[in-house]
Design a protein around this motif. Structure first.
Motif, PDB file in Angstrom:
ATOM      1  N   TYR A 182      10.894   0.926 -30.358  1.00 47.26           N
ATOM      2  CA  TYR A 182      10.026   1.988 -29.866  1.00 47.26           C
ATOM      3  C   TYR A 182       9.939   3.143 -30.873  1.00 47.26           C
ATOM      4  CZ  TYR A 182       8.097   5.815 -27.306  1.00 47.26           C
ATOM      5  OH  TYR A 182       7.302   6.877 -26.951  1.00 47.26           O
ATOM      6  N   ALA A 211       6.580   4.492 -32.450  1.00 43.70           N
ATOM      7  CA  ALA A 211       6.179   5.900 -32.320  1.00 43.70           C
ATOM      8  C   ALA A 211       5.891   6.502 -33.694  1.00 43.70           C
ATOM      9  CB  ALA A 211       7.278   6.686 -31.602  1.00 43.70           C
ATOM     10  N   ARG A 212       6.738   6.169 -34.677  1.00 41.11           N
ATOM     11  CA  ARG A 212       6.496   6.682 -36.033  1.00 41.11           C
ATOM     12  C   ARG A 212       5.198   6.126 -36.600  1.00 41.11           C
ATOM     13  NH1 ARG A 212      11.588   7.949 -39.779  1.00 41.11           N
ATOM     14  NH2 ARG A 212      12.820   9.115 -38.277  1.00 41.11           N
ATOM     15  N   ALA A 221       2.276   7.790 -35.139  1.00 43.37           N
ATOM     16  CA  ALA A 221       2.107   9.160 -35.627  1.00 43.37           C
ATOM     17  C   ALA A 221       1.600   9.184 -37.064  1.00 43.37           C
ATOM     18  CB  ALA A 221       3.441   9.897 -35.541  1.00 43.37           C
ATOM     19  N   GLY A 244      10.751  14.009 -34.253  1.00 47.40           N
ATOM     20  CA  GLY A 244       9.697  13.146 -33.708  1.00 47.40           C
ATOM     21  C   GLY A 244      10.275  12.009 -32.888  1.00 47.40           C
ATOM     22  N   ASP A 245      11.366  11.400 -33.401  1.00 51.90           N
ATOM     23  CA  ASP A 245      12.007  10.302 -32.658  1.00 51.90           C
ATOM     24  C   ASP A 245      12.563  10.819 -31.335  1.00 51.90           C
ATOM     25  OD1 ASP A 245      11.496   8.888 -34.934  1.00 51.90           O
ATOM     26  OD2 ASP A 245      13.554   8.925 -35.683  1.00 51.90           O
ATOM     27  N   ALA A 298       9.747  11.462 -28.927  1.00 55.52           N
ATOM     28  CA  ALA A 298       9.170  10.218 -28.415  1.00 55.52           C
ATOM     29  C   ALA A 298      10.092   9.591 -27.369  1.00 55.52           C
ATOM     30  CB  ALA A 298       8.929   9.247 -29.569  1.00 55.52           C
ATOM     31  N   GLN A 322       9.662   9.125 -23.056  1.00 54.66           N
ATOM     32  CA  GLN A 322       9.850   7.892 -22.300  1.00 54.66           C
ATOM     33  C   GLN A 322      10.880   8.070 -21.185  1.00 54.66           C
ATOM     34  OE1 GLN A 322       7.892   5.389 -22.442  1.00 54.66           O
ATOM     35  NE2 GLN A 322       6.752   6.116 -24.209  1.00 54.66           N
TER      36      GLN A 322
END
Lengths: 305, 204
Positions: free
Chosen positions: A129, A133-134, A137, B17-18, B21, B25
């Motif tokens: 995941y 997600a990276r 983006a 960012g991780d 994200a 969730q």
């Protein structure tokens, strides 16, 4: 029309293949260590395989970027590496944990594409995941072509899974119909995958470029399936390449057909040369892998260049 | 793996960012009602069906949507297109002869969609954003930034201060107004909410 590579192109492919092995590790290792450290610690062969596949994706990504007339800079290299990691993990959910896990993963990935929500249940899924997600983006994921390519790839994977789970249904078909379905599924899985990769790397592709890259992607899958022919048979998995009587001759014909199409569609340039150089090298190494596994046996876990 | 380190030791860990994200969730299990609304929809099949053109990537042929000359084997390899240029005519199907047309929209009302998207994200995750903002404000980095912003504000002249205040107020009002419009649009004629995101896709 036939393509005759030059030693300079072959050398360039060699050089980039070596370079991207290291680059793949640089991008993925911190993520693996942070989110799924057991992958490297407990399954080193699988981890090496992941890096090898990622290096291959970077090489293909480099060719796609040059076909699109852009520079394969550091940001694009990262994106291509993330895509490689993403593909490897997605394939592992489908191939390595049995039918129930395979169907369950497909359902949850459908939800991800329809709503953006993804239920994370393990470290492997967390790593997957984070990589997704990276990737999302890295570029505007809502561009129409990229969205469609992602969805088409997912639908092709779902069709592949449906056929794998419905062995009786597939066996009930005539040989010709079964091979046609398997061939179309192989073509779509890799053809759409290369379009996902290319759309993550290049802001706009012409229709010629889209058709040419799809054609290259389809060929990659036939080569790949020929290389994995014996391992797939061992695992009871049907592919177009393990359902024909003379796969090597069939692959030779497919290679000639698809490379001629590529030459006719894509304009001459370094990107086209790199793509064809990669395909030629991949074709040769997978012929060798097939012969080696025929003599000595092997499994899906063997790492090949 | 090449390292003998413990997981994460001396290596870049997950970035902001991780973290963001993964936190998004986690909301799904913490707040199912909020999570019932889509976060991001990649699947654009509904919009693609109404696109005027389809490109068969296998044959490299451009068709009008639904053209009978599209081979059955290419049905899983069609890409919807909303607009074609004159240079793409060379790939046109001789049966349906798609032509470039000015009236076909590519991505209608993209700016409006973006604005709605922004409002929707703020609306959906306001709680998390505020909580994260408060945490950040308390952190050394946040306090440093806060001090720098105060300093910057003090150095602004009267006109710049007035301009900045106007921009911030206008943005605030705009977000509020859009949220109200969105709520209105999201209701059935009988006044009930219609559910789902109700906003359609960006490339419809």
């Amino acid at each position: 029309m036939t393509w005759t590579g030059t030693p300079a192109i072959a050398e360039r492919v060699d050089l980039l293949a070596r370079r991207y092995r290291g680059a793949a590790r640089e991008v993925l290792e911190p993520l693996v260590l942070a989110h799924h450290p057991a992958l490297g610690r407990e399954s080193p062969a699988e981890y090496r395989k992941m890096l090898e596949l990622t290096a291959k994706m970077m090489l293909v990504g480099h060719a796609c970027t040059e076909v699109g007339d852009f520079e394969f800079d550091a940001a694009r290299q990262r994106t291509a590496a993330l895509f490689g990691g993403c593909c490897f993990l997605a394939d592992s959910f489908l191939d390595d944990f049995g039918p129930a896990a395979m169907a369950d993963y497909l359902d949850r990935f459908t939800t991800l594409l329809e709503t953006g929500w993804f239920e994370i249940r393990s470290d492997r899924e967390r790593l997957f995941y984070v990589i997704v997600a990276r990737l999302f983006a890295a570029r505007d994921v809502l561009t129409p072509l990229l969205r469609q390519a992602i969805l088409q790839l997912h639908l092709a994977q779902a069709e592949d899974v449906r056929m794998r789970l419905d062995g009786a249904g597939l066996a009930a078909l005539t040989g010709g119909r079964r091979r046609a379905l398997l061939r179309q599924c192989a073509r779509d899985r890799s053809g759409h995958a290369i379009l996902v990769l290319a759309n993550f790397l290049v802001p706009r592709l012409t229709l010629d470029q889209v058709a040419g890259l799809f054609c290259a992607g389809a060929l990659v899958m036939f080569i790949d399936d020929h290389g994995d022919c014996h391992a797939d048979r061992q695992d009871g998995r049907l592919t177009y390449m393990n359902q024909i009587s003379d796969p090597e001759r069939a692959l030779r014909r497919l290679f000639a057909k698809y490379t001629s199409q590529l030459l006719a569609i894509l304009p001459a340039g370094s990107g086209r040369d790199l793509l064809l150089g990669f395909l030629t090298r991949y074709y040769r190494t997978r012929l060798a892998k097939h012969r080696q596994q025929a003599r000595m046996g092997g499994s899906a876990w063997d790492v090949h260049e | 793996m090449s390292t003998g380190n413990e997981p994460g030791e001396g290596r870049p860990g997950p970035g902001f960012g991780d973290w963001a994200a993964l936190s998004l969730q986690r909301l799904r299990s913490h707040d199912p009602a909020r999570a019932a609304r889509p976060l991001l929809r990649i699947d654009n099949r509904a919009e693609a069906m109404s696109a005027p053109f389809q490109f068969d990537v296998v044959g490299g042929t451009l068709h009008r949507t639904g053209c009978r000359a599209i081979p059955a084997s290419a049905r899983t390899a069609l890409y919807a297109l909303w607009r074609i240029g004159p240079e793409e005519q060379q790939r046109a199907c001789p049966w349906c002869r798609p032509v470039p047309s000015e009236q076909h929209q590519d991505v209608p009302a993209e700016r409006t969609a973006l604005l709605f998207g922004l409002v929707s994200v703020i609306d959906q995750f306001a709680g998390v954003l505020k909580e994260r903002g408060r945490d950040f404000q308390r952190s050394p980095g946040g306090q440093q930034l806060s001090a720098q912003l105060d300093q910057l504000y003090r150095t602004l002249g009267q006109r710049e201060k007035a301009l900045l205040d106007t921009v911030l107020t206008t943005l605030d009002q705009l977000v509020e107004r859009l949220r109200k419009v969105d709520e209105e649009l999201g209701r059935d004629p009988d006044g009930r909410g219609k559910g789902g995101d109700g906003r359609g896709g960006a490339d419809g």
